[in-house]
Design an enzyme around this catalytic site. Structure first.
Site, PDB file in Angstrom:
ATOM      1  N   TYR A 317     -20.196  19.063   6.631  1.00  0.00           N
ATOM      2  CA  TYR A 317     -20.757  19.072   5.278  1.00  0.00           C
ATOM      3  C   TYR A 317     -22.194  19.590   5.304  1.00  0.00           C
ATOM      4  O   TYR A 317     -22.972  19.234   6.197  1.00  0.00           O
ATOM      5  CB  TYR A 317     -20.776  17.653   4.684  1.00  0.00           C
ATOM      6  CG  TYR A 317     -19.428  17.011   4.476  1.00  0.00           C
ATOM      7  CD1 TYR A 317     -18.249  17.726   4.637  1.00  0.00           C
ATOM      8  CD2 TYR A 317     -19.339  15.684   4.088  1.00  0.00           C
ATOM      9  CE1 TYR A 317     -17.012  17.125   4.431  1.00  0.00           C
ATOM     10  CE2 TYR A 317     -18.108  15.070   3.878  1.00  0.00           C
ATOM     11  CZ  TYR A 317     -16.945  15.796   4.060  1.00  0.00           C
ATOM     12  OH  TYR A 317     -15.738  15.190   3.854  1.00  0.00           O
ATOM     13  N   GLU A 390     -18.305  -5.362 -11.204  1.00  0.00           N
ATOM     14  CA  GLU A 390     -17.593  -4.478 -12.150  1.00  0.00           C
ATOM     15  C   GLU A 390     -18.318  -4.312 -13.483  1.00  0.00           C
ATOM     16  O   GLU A 390     -17.968  -3.429 -14.274  1.00  0.00           O
ATOM     17  CB  GLU A 390     -16.166  -5.009 -12.372  1.00  0.00           C
ATOM     18  CG  GLU A 390     -15.288  -4.871 -11.130  1.00  0.00           C
ATOM     19  CD  GLU A 390     -13.929  -5.536 -11.302  1.00  0.00           C
ATOM     20  OE1 GLU A 390     -13.877  -6.592 -11.964  1.00  0.00           O
ATOM     21  OE2 GLU A 390     -12.939  -5.006 -10.774  1.00  0.00           O
TER      22      GLU A 390
END
Ligand code: ZN
Ligand code: ZN
Length: 417
Positions: A317, A390
């Site tokens: 990468y 969350e």
């Protein structure tokens, strides 16, 4: 083909930012959490994201979004065309899980033995699907086109998932003008965005050193070339690349993470192998470091009569570089999201193949914190106990929708380019 309204007519409607994406994201929060949990229970490894991509494609279609399947393998591209003409903005989520046995205490724990969404890519998918729903409800006010990039294999390294998708045309037809990617970060406070202009993630180059000696009896080393002894010298000498050969103001890390050799205490083997990784934040340092690693390893081996083969993984990468002007504008957009904070972050020495999308279009990779000690969300990404707060999903979804909205608008981006 949708009927296109003139830009003049749309301009008469006033600023696009009028849409309250955060309020709408709060509205769809339960759905996003449900989606996230379904994906969390069924993690899939790099290049095998079949169920996840099926779920994604079905969801996008149900929103009336054009879907391209099997883009670069298991990748999915959604295309949403706004009523007004403008820029093409791509939003990306990675979909792969990790080979980790989950030990967290949530009741939607992974149902797949030895696999877990331990990097939060399940939340990325849920947030981007959330953004897709928000944006699809505002087509009439939307300028330009939004492309939703659901990519495989971010954790894989090498070719990863972005490269096959790009080769398969994900950034073309229509050509992407801006690209944005969000990553959940367990070490950052819940609701805190982390952004940085310029290099934000490293180039992770993996290497292997094969040290070829000459085996024999452990009692007669003088008749052998002991590759284990040589390997020990190579490991120590490689740290000298970091300490003595690379400019100390430039971030650089070298780690040898695996050493393999030998079978029994009285046998000197023929071969030793070292597996390592180097991390750099700019191409010049990267090139120099790779050369030095090879020279040092070979030089040390030669000193002791062994030979060395040094191999760097192909297609590592690249450095993840956020376009400064685009990122400045991103910060101003993120600052509008109530209940969140925006902080400048230090660059990290992890790698990200979002870098490959950034080589095709200017854009920004940014973080969203999900650390919340009250809920036991304290374990880092890749931990078997990794747990996400969350409550932050709504912030992530709103941010993605807002970026697409603002950068798609020809009046906005024209000021930042
Ligand atoms: Zn990861
Ligand atoms: Zn990740």
């Amino acid at each position: 083909m949708r009927k296109r309204q003139s830009v003049e007519l749309l301009l008469a409607r006033g600023p696009a930012a009028r849409v309250d994406f955060l309020a709408e994201a709060k509205h769809i929060e339960p759905e996003m959490i449900r989606t996230r949990r379904v994906i969390h229970e069924h993690p899939e490894l790099a290049y095998h994201e079949l169920e996840t991509s099926r779920l994604v494609a079905k969801r996008l279609e149900s929103l009336g979004i054009e879907v391209r399947r099997e883009v670069g393998g298991t990748g999915v591209v959604g295309i949403l065309r706004g009523a007004g003409s403008g820029r093409v903005v791509a939003l990306r989520a990675d979909m792969d899980g990790l080979p980790v046995q989950e030990t967290s205490d949530v009741d939607f724990r992974s149902k797949v033995e030895g696999l877990m969404h331990a990097c939060g890519h399940d939340t990325h998918v849920a947030m981007l699907l959330g953004a897709a729903r928000l944006l699809s409800g505002h087509r009439e006010e939307l300028y330009g086109t939004v492309k939703f990039l659901f990519q495989p294999a971010e954790e894989h390294g090498g070719r990863g998932g972005a490269m096959p998708m790009i080769e398969d045309g994900a950034m073309k037809d229509p050509k992407v003008d801006f690209v944005f990617g969000l990553h959940i970060e367990a070490t950052r406070k819940s609701g805190e965005f982390g952004v940085r202009e310029g290099a934000i993630a490293a180039a992770p180059d993996t290497f292997k050193v094969r040290i070829v000696g000459r085996g024999g009896h452990g009692s007669a080393p003088h008749e052998t070339v002991d590759p284990i002894y040589v390997a020990a010298h190579v490991i120590l000498a490689l740290q000298g690349v970091s300490a003595r050969m690379i400019d100390p103001v430039r971030p650089f890390v070298i780690t040898v993470g695996a050493v393999h050799s030998g079978t029994k205490e009285n046998i000197i083997p023929d071969l030793a192998t070292l597996d390592g990784t180097i991390r750099t934040m700019d191409e010049a340092t990267r090139k120099l470091a790779k050369r030095r690693v090879e020279e040092v390893a070979k030089g040390v081996c030669r000193t002791f009569g062994a030979s060395a083969e040094v191999e760097f993984e192909k297609d590592a990468y690249p450095v993840t570089v956020n376009d400064p002007k685009t990122t400045e504008k991103v910060v101003s957009v993120l600052k509008k999201i109530q209940g969140t904070k925006v902080r400048k972050v230090e660059a990290m020495l992890g790698g990200e193949d979002f870098s490959r999308f950034l080589q095709k279009a200017p854009g920004t990779f940014y973080f969203l914190g999900s650390r919340n000690p009250e809920k036991g969300c304290i374990y880092p990404n890749h931990s078997s106990k990794f747990k996400v707060d969350e409550d932050v999903l709504k912030f992530g979804a709103a941010s993605l929708a807002m970026l697409a909205f603002e950068f798609g608008d020809p009046r906005g981006p024209s000021q930042v380019r």
